[in-house]
Design an enzyme around this catalytic site. Structure first.
Site, PDB file in Angstrom:
ATOM      1  N   THR A 131       0.862  -1.188   0.000  1.00 29.29           N
ATOM      2  CA  THR A 131       0.000   0.000   0.000  1.00 29.29           C
ATOM      3  C   THR A 131       0.893   1.230   0.000  1.00 29.29           C
ATOM      4  OG1 THR A 131      -1.597  -1.228   1.274  1.00 29.29           O
ATOM      5  CG2 THR A 131      -1.853   1.160   1.255  1.00 29.29           C
ATOM      6  N   GLU A 161      -3.005  -4.937  -3.042  1.00 30.00           N
ATOM      7  CA  GLU A 161      -3.500  -6.192  -2.492  1.00 30.00           C
ATOM      8  C   GLU A 161      -4.534  -5.896  -1.413  1.00 30.00           C
ATOM      9  OE1 GLU A 161      -3.040  -9.331  -3.536  1.00 30.00           O
ATOM     10  OE2 GLU A 161      -4.624  -9.507  -2.049  1.00 30.00           O
ATOM     11  N   LYS A 261     -19.581  -4.193  12.766  1.00 32.23           N
ATOM     12  CA  LYS A 261     -19.491  -4.842  14.075  1.00 32.23           C
ATOM     13  C   LYS A 261     -18.866  -3.857  15.061  1.00 32.23           C
ATOM     14  CE  LYS A 261     -19.924  -8.585  16.473  1.00 32.23           C
ATOM     15  NZ  LYS A 261     -21.281  -8.931  16.805  1.00 32.23           N
ATOM     16  N   ALA A 262     -19.686  -3.443  16.037  1.00 33.59           N
ATOM     17  CA  ALA A 262     -19.163  -2.506  17.042  1.00 33.59           C
ATOM     18  C   ALA A 262     -18.233  -3.255  17.991  1.00 33.59           C
ATOM     19  CB  ALA A 262     -20.318  -1.897  17.820  1.00 33.59           C
ATOM     20  N   GLY A 267      -7.657  -2.285  14.503  1.00 36.42           N
ATOM     21  CA  GLY A 267      -6.209  -2.223  14.686  1.00 36.42           C
ATOM     22  C   GLY A 267      -5.566  -2.953  13.527  1.00 36.42           C
ATOM     23  N   CYS A 270      -2.715  -2.560   8.894  1.00 36.73           N
ATOM     24  CA  CYS A 270      -3.145  -1.772   7.732  1.00 36.73           C
ATOM     25  C   CYS A 270      -3.982  -0.544   8.073  1.00 36.73           C
ATOM     26  CB  CYS A 270      -3.923  -2.655   6.770  1.00 36.73           C
ATOM     27  SG  CYS A 270      -2.883  -3.896   6.017  1.00 36.73           S
TER      28      CYS A 270
HETATM   29  C1  UDX Z   1      -7.555  -4.976   6.220  1.00 39.11           C
HETATM   30  C2  UDX Z   1      -8.453  -4.948   4.969  1.00 39.11           C
HETATM   31  O1  UDX Z   1      -9.690  -5.606   5.259  1.00 39.11           O
HETATM   32  C3  UDX Z   1      -7.746  -5.608   3.794  1.00 39.11           C
HETATM   33  O2  UDX Z   1      -8.542  -5.492   2.617  1.00 39.11           O
HETATM   34  C4  UDX Z   1      -6.394  -4.933   3.583  1.00 39.11           C
HETATM   35  O3  UDX Z   1      -5.679  -5.559   2.553  1.00 39.11           O
HETATM   36  C5  UDX Z   1      -5.577  -4.947   4.862  1.00 39.11           C
HETATM   37  O4  UDX Z   1      -6.327  -4.349   5.927  1.00 39.11           O
HETATM   38  P1  UDX Z   1      -6.869  -6.777   8.067  1.00 39.11           P
HETATM   39  O5  UDX Z   1      -6.082  -5.677   8.695  1.00 39.11           O
HETATM   40  O6  UDX Z   1      -6.240  -8.119   7.904  1.00 39.11           O
HETATM   41  O7  UDX Z   1      -7.365  -6.329   6.595  1.00 39.11           O
HETATM   42  O8  UDX Z   1      -8.181  -7.002   8.952  1.00 39.11           O
HETATM   43  P2  UDX Z   1      -9.759  -6.747   8.867  1.00 39.11           P
HETATM   44  O9  UDX Z   1     -10.460  -8.041   8.875  1.00 39.11           O
HETATM   45  O10 UDX Z   1     -10.124  -5.811   7.803  1.00 39.11           O
HETATM   46  O11 UDX Z   1      -9.991  -6.060  10.297  1.00 39.11           O
HETATM   47  C6  UDX Z   1      -9.327  -4.850  10.663  1.00 39.11           C
HETATM   48  C7  UDX Z   1      -9.706  -4.430  12.049  1.00 39.11           C
HETATM   49  O12 UDX Z   1     -11.056  -3.974  12.096  1.00 39.11           O
HETATM   50  C8  UDX Z   1      -9.609  -5.535  13.109  1.00 39.11           C
HETATM   51  O13 UDX Z   1      -9.038  -4.978  14.280  1.00 39.11           O
HETATM   52  C9  UDX Z   1     -11.040  -5.953  13.340  1.00 39.11           C
HETATM   53  O14 UDX Z   1     -11.246  -6.461  14.632  1.00 39.11           O
HETATM   54  C10 UDX Z   1     -11.752  -4.615  13.152  1.00 39.11           C
HETATM   55  N1  UDX Z   1     -13.162  -4.766  12.746  1.00 39.11           N
HETATM   56  C11 UDX Z   1     -13.482  -5.310  11.544  1.00 39.11           C
HETATM   57  C12 UDX Z   1     -14.176  -4.286  13.582  1.00 39.11           C
HETATM   58  O15 UDX Z   1     -13.908  -3.767  14.679  1.00 39.11           O
HETATM   59  N2  UDX Z   1     -15.478  -4.370  13.152  1.00 39.11           N
HETATM   60  C13 UDX Z   1     -15.821  -4.908  11.959  1.00 39.11           C
HETATM   61  O16 UDX Z   1     -17.024  -4.935  11.651  1.00 39.11           O
HETATM   62  C14 UDX Z   1     -14.790  -5.403  11.121  1.00 39.11           C
END
Ligand code: UDX
Length: 440
Positions: A131, A161, A261-262, A267, A270
């Site tokens: 990124t 990606e 999702k609250a 974190g 990314c």
């Molecule tokens: C993210 C992007 O989804 C992905 O497309 C990108 O390439 C990299 O960053 P990732 O960091 O692996 O992926 O996790 P993701 O499943 O997106 O969750 C990120 C954070 O958001 C997590 O801490 C998760 O707990 C939080 N989250 C996610 C919520 O608090 N509520 C939700 O509804 C969804």
């Protein structure tokens, strides 16, 4: 079948390399961390990602995937070179692009050496996979033009990606879409061939738009989570249930139910980095992205909310034993980068609480940050004699816990469900005082 190089054996790099090798391409993956490369060669994964180990083992054994520390070897052996090195945050929020610059220079040097030896025409397609802020592609191109011989033909493209940790293999092989920013027909055709086995819409754009799509998508997802977290605060104040609100909103196809999702907030490696970089990039080009600043602020508040709830339940935290189940930033990963748990643990320690933790995968990583708190072998060991149990990651394993037993061994039956994933009614019936996020 193509010869593909992937520079960087981190989450994005190693998954990309392994998946292209699985698709029968000849792949070489480079990383300057020789220990990491040795580890992978010995079939020992540098991080946990479901399904990755099997593919790496298979493709190393059938020689579709080879590992190296040498970018020049990689440049020589590959027609398509993916740059998947880290772009960490600097203190002002901008992405540190020095790794991207360094590998670009290494590629240019390798091409210069190659030209001295080989007489035939050399073409390389250099692809940004990490990124990166918009305009990085232009810098990569300028650097290559400046530093490599004019006879060498190359294209620079952006192919961001979107894989998520924990479901990375599936996200790579079955993505919602493939984004490709290219400036030439030749490069476009290579990508069409490369991604032919993957059934997903391909959006071809210019390089700058592709770069923006990645930051805009991640920031939008972070915004969506912060939005529902803001709603969760309103729900708490009036005694409504954010889970029901999210369900009601999510049925609207224009809104969609995902990422509503609250909880204790987002974190990982990314979202925090990308939102900060997008804000900084906006500032640099004269657009103050205040909307995203608020998105960050709400996320911070969600973490603090856990401390507030703990105090509401226990009054003073000093000297009290508190158990934390779940440390990784989300389930199915051992990654704790920018995990809400880190800030929450620091704040609880500052309040004088005595902490005991358990996580199925992330404890070794957490020990590097907090060596002095107690790490337990099972959730039951973790909660024994505790005054409060806090869930920070929604691991499946936690859903099957025997809560009757937990209640017996805890000192006081208090639960904070930081991810709203437990059966609230059942817990209340068992005798727990339950506090969720945006629902009680
Ligand atoms: C993210 C992007 O989804 C992905 O497309 C990108 O390439 C990299 O960053 P990732 O960091 O692996 O992926 O996790 P993701 O499943 O997106 O969750 C990120 C954070 O958001 C997590 O801490 C998760 O707990 C939080 N989250 C996610 C919520 O608090 N509520 C939700 O509804 C969804």
């Amino acid at each position: 079948m193509r010869n593909i190089g992937v520079i960087g054996a981190g989450h994005v790099g190693l998954v990309t390399a392994a998946c292209f090798a699985k698709l029968e391409h000849n792949v070489i993956c480079a990383d300057n961390d020789s220990q990491k490369i040795e580890k992978i060669k010995n079939l020992d994964m540098p991080f946990y990602e479901p399904g990755l180990e099997e593919i790496v083992k298979e493709t190393i054994r059938n020689k579709k995937l080879i590992l190296t520390t040498s970018v020049s070897e990689l440049t020589e052996k590959s027609d398509i070179i993916f740059i998947a090195v880290g772009t960490p945050s600097t203190p002002d929020g901008s992405a540190d692009l020095s790794y991207v610059e360094n590998v670009t220079i290494e590629i240019a040097r390798a091409l210069t050496e190659m030209k001295k030896i080989f007489d035939n025409k050399i073409y390389r397609l250099i692809v940004e996979k990490s990124t990166v802020p918009v305009l990085t592609g232009e810098w990569v191109k300028k650097t290559l033009e400046l530093m490599s011989p004019t006879e060498i033909e190359f294209d620079v493209a952006a192919n961001p990606e979107f894989l998520r940790e924990g479901s990375a293999i599936n996200d790579f092989l079955e993505p919602d879409r493939i984004i490709i920013g290219v400036g030439s027909e030749k490069a476009k055709r290579i990508f069409e061939e490369l991604y032919a086995p993957i059934k997903a819409p391909i959006v071809f754009t210019d390089v700058k738009s592709a770069e923006i799509i990645k930051h805009a998508s991640n920031s939008f997802l972070a915004l969506k989570i912060s939005y529902i977290n803001a709603i969760s605060q309103i729900c708490e104040k009036v005694g409504a249930d954010v889970e029901k609100v999210a369900e009601g909103m999510g049925y609207d196809k224009r809104i969609g139910k995902d990422f509503l999702k609250a909880g204790v907030g987002w974190g990982g490696s990314c979202f925090p980095k990308d939102v900060a970089a997008f804000i900084k990039m906006g500032e640099d080009i004269g657009y103050p992205f205040n909307l995203l600043k608020e998105v960050q602020k709400i996320n911070k508040e969600q973490r603090l909310l856990v401390i507030k709830k703990a105090k509401e339940l226990l009054w003073n935290l000093r000297g009290k034993e508190i158990s934390i189940l779940g440390l990784s930033f989300k389930p199915n990963t051992d990654d704790i980068r920018d995990a809400p748990s880190i800030e929450i643990i620091s704040l609880l320690l500052k309040e004088g609480a005595i902490l005991k933790c358990y996580d199925p995968k992330a404890m070794e990583n957490m020990k590097k940050i907090f060596p002095d708190i107690l790490y337990c072998q099972t959730p039951y060991e973790c909660v024994k004699n505790s005054s409060l149990l806090i869930f920070l990651t929604e691991w499946d394993e936690f859903k099957n816990i025997d809560f009757e037993k937990i209640k017996e061994i805890m000192k006081t039956p208090y639960i904070i469900d930081g991810r709203n994933f437990l059966d609230r009614d059942k817990l209340k019936k068992t005798g727990f005082i339950y506090k969720g996020i945006g629902r009680n």
